[in-house]
Design a protein around this motif. Structure first.
Motif, PDB file in Angstrom:
ATOM      1  N   ARG A  34       0.825  -1.211   0.000  1.00 16.17           N
ATOM      2  CA  ARG A  34       0.000   0.000   0.000  1.00 16.17           C
ATOM      3  C   ARG A  34       0.857   1.258   0.000  1.00 16.17           C
ATOM      4  O   ARG A  34       0.559   2.224  -0.698  1.00 16.17           O
ATOM      5  CB  ARG A  34      -0.927  -0.008   1.218  1.00 16.17           C
ATOM      6  CG  ARG A  34      -1.681   1.306   1.427  1.00 16.17           C
ATOM      7  CD  ARG A  34      -2.585   1.242   2.642  1.00 16.17           C
ATOM      8  NE  ARG A  34      -3.202   2.532   2.916  1.00 16.17           N
ATOM      9  CZ  ARG A  34      -4.290   2.987   2.321  1.00 16.17           C
ATOM     10  NH1 ARG A  34      -4.873   2.261   1.389  1.00 16.17           N
ATOM     11  NH2 ARG A  34      -4.794   4.167   2.629  1.00 16.17           N
ATOM     12  N   TYR A  35       1.941   1.235   0.762  1.00 17.33           N
ATOM     13  CA  TYR A  35       2.744   2.445   0.924  1.00 17.33           C
ATOM     14  C   TYR A  35       3.981   2.472   0.031  1.00 17.33           C
ATOM     15  O   TYR A  35       4.479   3.549  -0.297  1.00 17.33           O
ATOM     16  CB  TYR A  35       3.163   2.588   2.391  1.00 17.33           C
ATOM     17  CG  TYR A  35       1.978   2.695   3.317  1.00 17.33           C
ATOM     18  CD1 TYR A  35       1.193   3.839   3.338  1.00 17.33           C
ATOM     19  CD2 TYR A  35       1.622   1.636   4.151  1.00 17.33           C
ATOM     20  CE1 TYR A  35       0.087   3.934   4.169  1.00 17.33           C
ATOM     21  CE2 TYR A  35       0.522   1.723   4.991  1.00 17.33           C
ATOM     22  CZ  TYR A  35      -0.240   2.871   4.992  1.00 17.33           C
ATOM     23  OH  TYR A  35      -1.336   2.963   5.808  1.00 17.33           O
ATOM     24  N   LEU A  36       4.475   1.302  -0.372  1.00 15.72           N
ATOM     25  CA  LEU A  36       5.676   1.259  -1.201  1.00 15.72           C
ATOM     26  C   LEU A  36       5.357   1.119  -2.685  1.00 15.72           C
ATOM     27  O   LEU A  36       6.242   1.287  -3.524  1.00 15.72           O
ATOM     28  CB  LEU A  36       6.579   0.100  -0.759  1.00 15.72           C
ATOM     29  CG  LEU A  36       7.057   0.147   0.699  1.00 15.72           C
ATOM     30  CD1 LEU A  36       7.938  -1.058   0.999  1.00 15.72           C
ATOM     31  CD2 LEU A  36       7.798   1.441   0.998  1.00 15.72           C
TER      32      LEU A  36
ATOM     33  N   ILE B 133      12.792  -5.875   7.862  1.00 17.51           N
ATOM     34  CA  ILE B 133      11.496  -5.422   7.353  1.00 17.51           C
ATOM     35  C   ILE B 133      11.697  -4.293   6.341  1.00 17.51           C
ATOM     36  O   ILE B 133      12.701  -3.574   6.384  1.00 17.51           O
ATOM     37  CB  ILE B 133      10.592  -4.959   8.508  1.00 17.51           C
ATOM     38  CG1 ILE B 133      11.270  -3.861   9.319  1.00 17.51           C
ATOM     39  CG2 ILE B 133      10.225  -6.141   9.399  1.00 17.51           C
ATOM     40  CD1 ILE B 133      10.404  -3.312  10.439  1.00 17.51           C
ATOM     41  N   PRO B 134      10.756  -4.107   5.418  1.00 15.09           N
ATOM     42  CA  PRO B 134      10.930  -3.143   4.320  1.00 15.09           C
ATOM     43  C   PRO B 134      10.654  -1.689   4.691  1.00 15.09           C
ATOM     44  O   PRO B 134       9.749  -1.051   4.156  1.00 15.09           O
ATOM     45  CB  PRO B 134       9.930  -3.649   3.273  1.00 15.09           C
ATOM     46  CG  PRO B 134       8.839  -4.274   4.082  1.00 15.09           C
ATOM     47  CD  PRO B 134       9.532  -4.924   5.247  1.00 15.09           C
ATOM     48  N   LEU B 135      11.432  -1.162   5.616  1.00 15.43           N
ATOM     49  CA  LEU B 135      11.395   0.271   5.889  1.00 15.43           C
ATOM     50  C   LEU B 135      12.248   0.997   4.847  1.00 15.43           C
ATOM     51  O   LEU B 135      13.184   0.409   4.291  1.00 15.43           O
ATOM     52  CB  LEU B 135      11.942   0.561   7.289  1.00 15.43           C
ATOM     53  CG  LEU B 135      11.018   0.264   8.473  1.00 15.43           C
ATOM     54  CD1 LEU B 135      11.813   0.272   9.775  1.00 15.43           C
ATOM     55  CD2 LEU B 135       9.878   1.270   8.535  1.00 15.43           C
TER      56      LEU B 135
ATOM     57  N   GLU C 219      13.665   5.125  -6.830  1.00 14.98           N
ATOM     58  CA  GLU C 219      13.070   4.356  -7.925  1.00 14.98           C
ATOM     59  C   GLU C 219      11.591   4.081  -7.666  1.00 14.98           C
ATOM     60  O   GLU C 219      10.776   4.084  -8.598  1.00 14.98           O
ATOM     61  CB  GLU C 219      13.822   3.030  -8.096  1.00 14.98           C
ATOM     62  CG  GLU C 219      15.264   3.190  -8.574  1.00 14.98           C
ATOM     63  CD  GLU C 219      16.005   1.866  -8.592  1.00 14.98           C
ATOM     64  OE1 GLU C 219      15.391   0.841  -8.197  1.00 14.98           O
ATOM     65  OE2 GLU C 219      17.186   1.840  -8.994  1.00 14.98           O
ATOM     66  N   LEU C 220      11.252   3.843  -6.405  1.00 16.10           N
ATOM     67  CA  LEU C 220       9.860   3.561  -6.049  1.00 16.10           C
ATOM     68  C   LEU C 220       9.032   4.832  -5.910  1.00 16.10           C
ATOM     69  O   LEU C 220       7.805   4.762  -5.781  1.00 16.10           O
ATOM     70  CB  LEU C 220       9.809   2.770  -4.730  1.00 16.10           C
ATOM     71  CG  LEU C 220      10.399   1.356  -4.758  1.00 16.10           C
ATOM     72  CD1 LEU C 220      10.450   0.776  -3.350  1.00 16.10           C
ATOM     73  CD2 LEU C 220       9.584   0.443  -5.675  1.00 16.10           C
ATOM     74  N   GLY C 221       9.692   5.988  -5.915  1.00 16.73           N
ATOM     75  CA  GLY C 221       8.974   7.254  -5.785  1.00 16.73           C
ATOM     76  C   GLY C 221       8.376   7.469  -4.408  1.00 16.73           C
ATOM     77  O   GLY C 221       7.262   7.988  -4.281  1.00 16.73           O
TER      78      GLY C 221
END
Length: 340
Positions: free
Chosen positions: A86-88, A140-142, A153-155
């Protein structure tokens, strides 16, 4: 100069901003999501420290308790990762080149024996033969774990800025806690350890000291992890403010509680004692006045009346910090405390 803010204050501000200015990508709740990730890292550090201290041959009770904590932590991590997309964004991949979890332990146990410690292999993720399930080493993906380039790259530059703000609040909280507990440790030495008259009271006194030391160890390890994550986020200017924490900085000294003690005239407290981590101007004032007091002596070498005033300010500040910490602990156990 703006007052330093706590982690909770930063999160509340970011939450209010997300309601007022929602972005193109759903950002509502992003600050809370990042904050939950930071909380997970703190849980991981605490669990890793406890697992480390169990040694090679834990009891069944210890193993069972740790196992239950592993399960609770894994459920929390699963919930966090579920919200990552949702956030990434859709371009995020769970195997996005995130480095291994790294925890820089600070062991300040005075009675630690090298012969009783596990080898490096036993503390390495995946190398502990007792268990295969170790969520304390899951990364974790912080944004701080993804790295600046991947975040670009992910904006998700907005998430990077939010994590920086939350990390600064976390650093403030940890340094505040370290100061409070170092003061507590110094008071214990002065009022309990040094006054113990029997073997029983001495043992009890040192037990209290070791309990405080464990909290200091946890807070300092969390601070070091926080500082490492700030470095990953590319904020060198903040690292000048939040300096590296050395093991020697965590020693209790009588200069904290009694700057008039013999041999304390030229003592210098570590850098974080003069850092305003709560936005309280008094904290800097008493540090400056106390240093002035150390130089104010009459011909007999006794402090002047101004010196007594500075000493009183210093003592009041220390016990105010201890009182705030005690109140926070009471509120955590009983949220209605103080509202009657």
């Amino acid at each position: 100069m703006p007052a330093a803010r706590s982690w909770k204050e930063v999160e509340l501000d970011l939450l209010q901003m997300s309601f007022r200015r929602p972005g193109a990508r759903p950002q509502l709740g992003a600050a809370t999501w990042i904050a939950s990730g930071i909380t997970i890292e703190e849980m991981q550090i605490g669990l890793a420290i406890e697992t480390q201290k169990m040694g090679r041959y834990p009891t069944e009770t210890q193993t069972l308790e740790i196992g239950r904590r592993w399960i609770r932590l894994q459920h929390t991590i699963d919930d966090f990762i579920t919200g990552a997309a949702r956030y990434l964004g859709e371009d995020f991949d769970e195997d996005d080149g995130i480095p291994d979890m790294d925890i820089d332990f600070i062991d300040d146990e005075p009675d630690a024996n090298d012969d009783d410690k596990d080898s490096e292999d036993d503390l390495t993720p995946g190398r502990n033969r007792r268990v295969l399930f170790q969520p304390e080493w899951v990364v974790i993906p912080l944004p701080s774990n993804l790295g600046i380039e991947r975040c670009e790259e992910l904006g998700i530059g907005g998430l990077v800025r939010q994590e920086i703000m939350l990390r600064e609040g976390q650093a403030n909280d940890m340094l505040h806690a370290i100061r409070v507990h170092l003061a507590d440790k110094a008071v214990l030495f002065r009022t309990t350890v040094h006054l113990a008259k029997s073997q029983a009271t001495t043992t009890q006194a040192w037990s209290q000291v070791h309990s405080v030391e464990r909290v200091i160890n946890l807070n300092s390890t969390v601070y070091k992890k926080c500082r490492a994550q700030l470095s990953n986020l590319g904020v060198g200017q903040l690292l000048e403010k939040y300096q590296e924490l050395l093991k020697s900085d965590l020693k209790a000294t009588s200069a904290v509680t009694d700057p008039n003690a013999r041999g304390q005239r030229n003592s210098t407290l570590p850098w974080f004692w003069s850092l305003d981590v709560q936005g309280d101007s008094v904290s800097n004032d008493w540090m400056n006045e106390s240093q002035t007091w150390l130089d104010r002596t009459n011909q007999n070498g006794e402090p002047s009346w101004d010196g007594h005033r500075c000493y009183a300010i210093r003592q009041a500040q220390m016990y105010r910090l201890l009182a705030e910490d005690a109140r926070a602990r009471f509120v955590k156990v009983n949220p209605t405390f103080g509202h009657n």
